[in-house]
Every structure is written in C-alpha cells, then in structure tokens.
Scaffold this active site. Structure first.
Site, PDB file in Angstrom:
ATOM      1  N   GLU A  66       0.824  -1.217   0.000  1.00  0.00           N
ATOM      2  CA  GLU A  66       0.000   0.000   0.000  1.00  0.00           C
ATOM      3  C   GLU A  66       0.856   1.266   0.000  1.00  0.00           C
ATOM      4  O   GLU A  66       0.371   2.352  -0.285  1.00  0.00           O
ATOM      5  CB  GLU A  66      -0.974   0.003   1.191  1.00  0.00           C
ATOM      6  CG  GLU A  66      -0.339   0.118   2.565  1.00  0.00           C
ATOM      7  CD  GLU A  66       0.139  -1.206   3.130  1.00  0.00           C
ATOM      8  OE1 GLU A  66       0.365  -2.158   2.359  1.00  0.00           O
ATOM      9  OE2 GLU A  66       0.318  -1.282   4.367  1.00  0.00           O
ATOM     10  N   CYS A 112      16.610  -6.758   1.329  1.00  0.00           N
ATOM     11  CA  CYS A 112      16.908  -7.891   2.215  1.00  0.00           C
ATOM     12  C   CYS A 112      18.282  -8.484   1.898  1.00  0.00           C
ATOM     13  O   CYS A 112      18.728  -9.394   2.577  1.00  0.00           O
ATOM     14  CB  CYS A 112      15.823  -8.942   2.125  1.00  0.00           C
ATOM     15  SG  CYS A 112      15.705  -9.707   0.508  1.00  0.00           S
TER      16      CYS A 112
END
Lengths: 482, 153
Positions: free
Chosen positions: A176, A281
């Site tokens: 979002e 990551c």
C-alpha cells in the site's frame, strides 16, 4: 491526485472500501496519490474472477500461454523507462537502481517463457512388469502474492509469471506504500490482452492480506516482507491448508579478510550497504573486519561512504536516495539513537543530512557505527536503512559465529583472495544467498531466491527452476496395458 | 560533473549522440558539395541509430547486482564549442563534423574501459571504432584543393 484502482477480470474497478491510504514521494515529501484499502469482499471478487478464468487457461497449451509472456516482455521494454521513473517517484531509490529492478522483473518473464521445458514431469517404463509410471505437473488453481514496498516492480514477478505460465490464475496485492508502479505494470498487462480474470490486482493493507490468507479458493500464497509478518503468513496458510513461500527479513554480515583487495572491492562494499538506501533484504548491515584489516578498512570505507552522492533518485548521477517514508525514516533514526545509547561509537552520522531543494524529503545519510558489540540492537535487528555496524573480530571462526548466532540467514558476503578461506566460508556460513567478492548476492531469475532461519518460512523459494514445483501438483499415473 | 553511475554515463552518451544528430541535420542543409552532403546525411542517420542503441543498452544491460560507483569520467572533459552559424562554407562544416566525431571517439573509447558490463563496453568500443572510420571518411572526402587547404588550416 491519482487514486489507484483494482484490476479485476480485465477491468479497472473501484474498491468497495471507504478507507484510503496516502502515497508519498520520499524525495520531496509530497503526497502524490491515494490507495484504497480494499476489503475481503474486493478480494473475493478477484478470486471469483480468477477461479472462473482458471479452467480455460489451464487447458490452453503451455506454448500458447508462453506467447502471452513473449508479447508482454516486448511491451515491458517499451514501457521500461516510464515504469522505472514511477518507481523512483514513489519508492525513492535511484534511477539506476530502479532500472535494474525493472530489468530483473523482465528477466523473470523471460525465464518463465521456458515453461515447455521447465514444467515437464518425468516417466519410467516397467516400474513393475508391464507397468509404466509418469509424473505429470499440473496447475492447481488461484495463487496470489503479497508484496513488500522495497521492490515494487520486481518482487511480484518472482512468482507471477511462473504461476500463470504454468496454467494457474493470479492475484497481486502490491504494498500500500507503493501501489503506482504495479498499477502502471498492470496497464501493460491490460494492453497485452491476457484472457479476463487470469491476472488480477487488488490494492490494500491488512484486510486485503487477511482476505487472501483466509480465502478458501486461493491455493497458495507467496509473501515477501518483514519476518514477523512472514511468520504470520506462514501460520495462516498452514491453518487454511495453502501452499506457502514466505520470505522474511535479514541481517546480513559482510566479512572482510586481511588478504582482501580493499581498493578494488570498495565500490562493491559501498553498494552492498548503501544501495537502495539499505532497504533491501540483501543489503550488507554488519561490516565485519577480520584481523588486522580493521584500521585500513574503516578509513577507506568511511571515505567512500562520505563521497556518496545522496539526493533525489530522479536526478541521474545520484547514488543514494531517501528511505521510503517519514515513518520509516523515524524508525531508522530511532536505531541510530539506540546504537548511541547502547554504547556504539557513531563515526559517520547521517541524521542531519540536507539535500538542496528537498527540505521535506525522507533522507538519511550514510551512517557508520564503530565498536559495535554483537549483543547490541544495531548488530542484531533489521534496520532496513543506510546504517552500518562495524565489528572487529580476530579470525574467520569468530566471524562465522556471528552469522551462526544471528536469528536471520538471508545473505552473507566475504571478501578474500584466498580460495581456502572462501571454501570454508561457503561450506559453513548459515545463509542461503552468498557473495564471494561481491556485495549483493542476488540470485537471478534462473536461480532460487530465499533465505534460511528466520529469513524464510516454507520449502520452495522464489523463482529458479524449483518454483515450477510450487505452482504445480505432481500427479503420478501408473498404467498397465499389457 | 563526474559521471559516476552507469545511468549517468549512458545518459550522457545518449545526450551527446542526440546533440550531434541535431547538428548534422543542420549541417546537411548547408553543404554544397554533393559528397559532403551525403556523408553528413549518413552521419545524421547514424546518430539517430546510436541514440536508440544507447537507450537499448541502458535498458538491457543495467545490472542491479553490480551498480557500483564508477570513477574516472567527467562530463566537462568532453565538452566542445558547438556553435554553428547560418551560413558556413563546406570546409567549416567538415571541421565541425570532425570535432564531433573526434569527441565521440574519445568518449566512447574512454568510457568503454570504465564500464563493468561487458556488453555495454563492447558496444562502446564498436562505436569508437566506427567514429575512427568516420573521421577517416571525412578527412578523405573528395573535396577540391581549396577546401582541403581550408580544413587543414
């Protein structure tokens, strides 16, 4: 002000929600759009469309399905620069990083077009007298991805093309925080002309996520995000009997041996820690100086970090952009405060960086802590920002213990000129993606992407050859006609 | 300004060939010698292709894994005076064309050794070679002795 829509059954539709989130440009700090927090009802609408489209798509020959992706690749090439720029605007990374991400997205499309060889099963005659056996891979139904903010273009495409080219139908739920990139990508999908309902997109937050996790007609979920949510997704899919590949967070250690070619590899080290403002990551987070390399490494690393050009990613030549949001900036700054409180020595402070013409941007400058102890929060927890913790260890064993003791096991890197050391590191370090003389150990589309320990929950990782197993059931047929 | 990223180098390359293309289109209008006109037209067309090639190379060769800072290239090292006038003699046109080709040859040659991406470096080397061919072609144009003297002056 653009308010993005869902894409269901080949049409752009408004969500039924009355709740909307805000989309920001991290470089300017301006609001640039709105995103609907879609409801479980919206998710169900998408699932029903995907379910309806499934059988006809499943019966479509794999090569015909692949042809849609050949066409899609060309359309993506045409829209390449546009997608890249939208990505920079809402996520904050630099243009080069954004282009690199879109490239990797397309590489997954390219890899998936090999379905006619990658999806095949196997067989053996005469498993018993006159009895033959085949193992056939069959699609399963509706799959979905819940994507993170940091790679808004690429991550859904670690899964989508493989699922769909295998004959499944699909739902994407973008983050979002960054809904516009995938919206532009879905405009290209729309142009490509996939049959209605085969690929759908629903924007949203928690309700949309739960709507997917608990929907009985979704057969499998791919998730990428922080570890606490990855664990939640994994549990929920277990409860509801779904297939799941849930990729979590990271705390990546980068070891530098005394024999490393520091000058040669410094650009790669810097990219590892500060690329994408540390919001990946695979980013290096803890810089581990082994033995007497410490002093030289520290001096050269600080000099290179100071030389980084920080700014609006849309400006060509900028090497590091802002972090994604004001809230995330506060989180990163909070970690810097914590590092100071816990006794680490702040030797490069990025807290008060000023960028010309961008007073409201969410910038954090390159930051380095020295004298970091492995028990400190900044050495253990995922910061997801441009903050480096420098730890000095005596030898490789001590460095490997740091990796072993971490709750994460996503990626790790080693810089050395010694093959024996490299082999030892490769053999023993518990992390699933590893770089030797390379700072970003990012598997390309034809190799699997995913970590170990608290960085991954599931069995089959993203892309690579194995991902076809995730999206298919292996049906074993045993036949006797003699 | 230092060109320290792959995108900055590719962007500058695209800007440079685009700029040359625009100048060639102007020079074509002014050329009187038929051979020179044809050559300038060919160079203009080549720059249009080069511009597309730069965009394609940037798009297809960007490698997220090795977006490492690049050192040793500066924009100002390739800046030249690109002033043209409305009415120029053929000798002036050749001199301008030579300056453009020399500049690009130097840039593509220098940058090819800095790029960490073999395919992009190969394309840059190929363009640098092509630029050398263009330089030779411009120098060997069958212009009359007066023009030749004017060029060498």
């Amino acid at each position: 002000m653009k308010r993005v829509k869902n894409y269901i059954n080949g049409e752009w539709v408004d969500s039924k929600t009355k709740e909307f989130g805000e989309v920001w440009c991290p470089a300017t700090g301006e609001k640039i759009g709105e995103v609907p927090f879609s409801t479980a009802e919206d998710i169900d609408q998408a699932v029903q469309a995907a379910k309806k489209a499934y059988w006809e798509w499943r019966c479509t020959p794999p090569l015909t399905r692949a042809r849609y992706f050949f066409k899609l690749k060309d359309l993506f090439e045409n829209a390449f620069e546009d997608i890249s720029r939208i990505l920079v605007t809402e996520e904050g990374k630099t243009l080069d990083e954004s282009r690199g991400e879109v490239r990797r997205m397309i590489e997954n499309v390219e890899h998936a077009t090999g379905v006619t060889t990658l999806m095949t099963g196997y067989n053996l005659e005469d498993i018993a007298q006159g009895i033959d056996c085949t193992a056939e891979r069959q699609p399963i139904g509706v799959f979905g991805v819940i994507a993170p903010f940091n790679f808004p273009a690429m991550v859904p495409w670690w899964f989508l093309p493989y699922a769909v080219v295998s004959g499944n139908t699909y739902i994407v739920k973008p983050s979002e925080q960054v809904p516009m990139t995938q919206t532009r990508i879905f405009e290209v999908i729309d142009e490509c002309g996939f049959p209605e309902g085969v690929i759908n997109m629903v924007h949203g937050a928690k309700d949309a996520v739960n709507g997917m996790l608990y929907h009985p007609d979704i057969k499998g979920i791919s998730f990428v995000g922080q570890s606490s949510t990855a664990r939640y997704v994994y549990k929920a899919c277990g409860e509801t009997g779904k297939r799941v590949q849930s990729l979590g967070g990271a705390k990546n250690f980068v070891l530098v041996m005394p024999d490393a070619e520091i000058d040669r590899h410094m650009p790669s080290m810097i990219t590892s820690f500060y690329g994408c403002a540390g919001e990946r990551c695979l980013s290096g987070s803890v810089l581990v100086a082994v033995g007497d390399v410490y002093k030289e490494l520290k001096e050269k690393f600080i000099a290179a970090a100071k030389a980084l050009k920080v700014g609006n990613g849309l400006q060509e030549g900028v090497q590091m952009g802002p972090v994604v949001s004001k809230k995330h900036r506060e989180k990163v700054l909070g970690y810097i405060e914590k590092g100071i409180k816990e006794g680490a020595k702040l030797i490069l402070d990025g807290r008060n960086i000023k960028i010309d013409g961008h007073p409201d941007g969410f910038f954090v400058g390159p930051t380095v802590f020295d004298e970091v102890h492995p028990d400190m929060s900044i050495a253990k927890e995922e910061i997801f920002g441009p903050v480096v913790s420098l730890i000095h260890v005596k030898n490789l064993d001590e460095g490997l213990r740091l990796i072993e003791n971490s709750e994460y096991g996503n990626a790790t890197c080693l810089y050395t000129t010694n093959g024996k050391t490299a082999r030892e590191f490769k053999y023993r370090a518990v992390a699933s993606m590893m770089g030797i003389n390379l700072g970003i150990a990012a598997p390309m589309s034809f190799f699997p992407f995913g970590g170990a320990k608290g960085s991954f929950f599931g069995d089959i990782k993203g892309h690579g050859r194995e991902v076809f197993q995730f999206f298919t059931d292996t049906k074993v047929v045993i036949q006797r006609w003699t | 300004m230092a060109l320290t990223t792959f995108g900055a180098i590719m962007g500058f390359a695209a800007e440079m060939v685009g700029q040359s293309g625009n100048i060639y289109r102007n020079l074509v209008q002014q050329a009187k010698d038929h051979g020179l006109k044809e050559t300038l037209q060919a160079l203009s067309a080549e720059e249009t292709k080069n511009h597309s090639l730069m965009e394609k190379t940037r798009r297809e060769n960007v490698t997220e894994m090795i977006l490492e800072p690049i050192a040793g290239l500066r924009k100002e090292d390739y800046e030249i005076d690109l002033k043209t006038e409305e009415r120029m003699e053929d000798g002036d046109l050749v001199r301008i064309a030579l300056a453009l080709e020399e500049r690009e040859k130097r840039f593509f040659s220098d940058a090819s050794s800095k790029l960490p991406l073999p395919e992009a470096a190969r394309i840059f080397r190929k363009i640098a070679l092509r630029k050398q061919e263009n330089i030779t072609r411009l120098q060997n144009l069958g212009l009359n002795q007066t023009l030749k003297k004017s060029i060498s002056a």
